[in-house]
Write a protein that holds these residues in place. Structure first.
Motif, PDB file in Angstrom:
ATOM      1  N   VAL A   1       0.703  -1.230   0.098  1.00 14.57           N
ATOM      2  CA  VAL A   1       0.166   0.073   0.122  1.00 14.57           C
ATOM      3  C   VAL A   1       1.058   1.207   0.050  1.00 14.57           C
ATOM      4  O   VAL A   1       1.701   1.618   0.995  1.00 14.57           O
ATOM      5  N   PRO A   2       0.976   1.805  -1.037  1.00 17.13           N
ATOM      6  CA  PRO A   2       1.626   3.235  -1.232  1.00 17.13           C
ATOM      7  C   PRO A   2       1.146   4.552  -0.628  1.00 17.13           C
ATOM      8  O   PRO A   2      -0.094   4.535  -0.487  1.00 17.13           O
ATOM      9  N   MET A   3       1.763   5.545  -0.547  1.00 18.63           N
ATOM     10  CA  MET A   3       1.214   6.530  -0.114  1.00 18.63           C
ATOM     11  C   MET A   3       0.701   7.529  -1.350  1.00 18.63           C
ATOM     12  O   MET A   3       1.114   7.222  -2.402  1.00 18.63           O
ATOM     13  N   LYS A   4      -0.217   8.207  -1.004  1.00 18.34           N
ATOM     14  CA  LYS A   4      -0.690   9.274  -2.168  1.00 18.34           C
ATOM     15  C   LYS A   4       0.419  10.033  -2.500  1.00 18.34           C
ATOM     16  O   LYS A   4       1.250  10.597  -1.728  1.00 18.34           O
ATOM     17  N   LYS A   5       0.458  10.532  -3.967  1.00 15.28           N
ATOM     18  CA  LYS A   5       1.424  11.390  -4.585  1.00 15.28           C
ATOM     19  C   LYS A   5       1.516  12.478  -3.762  1.00 15.28           C
ATOM     20  O   LYS A   5       0.411  13.420  -3.760  1.00 15.28           O
ATOM     21  N   GLY A   6       2.585  13.181  -3.247  1.00 16.31           N
ATOM     22  CA  GLY A   6       3.021  14.289  -2.554  1.00 16.31           C
ATOM     23  C   GLY A   6       2.598  14.347  -1.278  1.00 16.31           C
ATOM     24  O   GLY A   6       2.887  15.322  -0.670  1.00 16.31           O
ATOM     25  N   ALA A   7       1.925  13.300  -0.669  1.00 18.42           N
ATOM     26  CA  ALA A   7       1.337  13.194   0.602  1.00 18.42           C
ATOM     27  C   ALA A   7       2.367  13.548   1.682  1.00 18.42           C
ATOM     28  O   ALA A   7       2.413  14.267   2.548  1.00 18.42           O
ATOM     29  N   VAL A   8       3.722  12.991   1.586  1.00 14.47           N
ATOM     30  CA  VAL A   8       4.731  12.733   2.592  1.00 14.47           C
ATOM     31  C   VAL A   8       5.316  14.437   2.567  1.00 14.47           C
ATOM     32  O   VAL A   8       5.528  14.811   3.682  1.00 14.47           O
TER      33      VAL A   8
END
Length: 224
Positions: free
Chosen positions: A87-94
């Motif tokens: 499960v990846p993070m959403k783009k730009g979230a970090v």
């Protein structure tokens, strides 16, 4: 969007992490064990329900003999590897979360998922070091669209609803934020692509991903 914001509260699945794709597969496999096909209306029916509320719904609708704890344990077992490894993070979230932290904005997660899975994916992506509180729908009386979970998160963070900004991906979650008298930014997610019109009608802001905030390309749907 961030004017007068002192606290940001995020839904988890479909909002911070790209995980909604796997739950349909899990539901098909889980119900298939009982010879039950996945009903077309299931996702709409359970949208916004907490983990325990969903277990009650499954037990009642499909006449399952297992206890609620057994049903939840099995869902956690079926999903654990995916949350830990796929499960990846959403783009730009970090980057966006770090920006908020750097600006002294407190952070909370308000999720309908189980605490076990929420804490697993949070640890994998280092969110446990960024967020000040993680609230699940099992911690409050009623799941989304009731405001309980967002009010609980705000209370834990000592924040007034007027100074909170909620991030959500589905209509029931957006309504929960609005019912808590908070501003809500909705984010695109492939799983809820067929609900885009409804999402836009309910939310205050819209983003395709978190880089829209970075570059100022987000949409203002309602006047502040």
């Amino acid at each position: 969007m961030l004017k007068n914001v002192k606290t940001a509260i995020f839904d988890l699945d479909g909002t911070l992490v790209d995980s909604m794709w796997m739950w349909k597969t899990i539901d098909i496999e889980f119900l298939g064990r009982y010879g039950i096909s996945l009903p077309d209306d299931l996702q709409k029916e359970i949208e916004g329900m907490g983990f325990s509320e969903t277990a009650v719904y499954f037990k009642d609708r499909f006449g399952l003999k297992e206890s609620l704890d057994e049903i939840k344990h099995e869902w956690n077992r079926m999903a654990f590897d995916k949350y830990q490894n796929h499960v990846p993070m959403k783009k730009g979230a970090v980057h966006f979360l770090q920006q908020l932290k750097d600006n002294g904005i407190s952070l909370g997660i308000a999720t309908s998922n189980s605490r076990e899975l929420a804490e697993t994916v949070a640890k994998v992506h280092g969110l446990d070091r960024m967020f000040d509180t993680i609230i699940t729908a099992c911690d409050v009386r009623a799941g989304k669209p009731a405001p309980d979970i967002y009010l609980k998160a705000a209370g834990d963070l000592g924040a007034h609803p007027d100074h909170c900004l909620v991030f959500e991906d589905v209509p029931m979650g957006i309504l929960a934020g609005k019912n808590a008298r908070m501003r809500v930014c909705t984010i695109y997610d492939e799983f809820s692509a067929d609900q885009e019109e409804e999402k836009r009608s309910l939310a205050d802001y819209y983003i395709k991903d978190y880089e829209d905030i970075k570059f100022g390309t987000y949409e203002v749907l309602k006047n502040d």
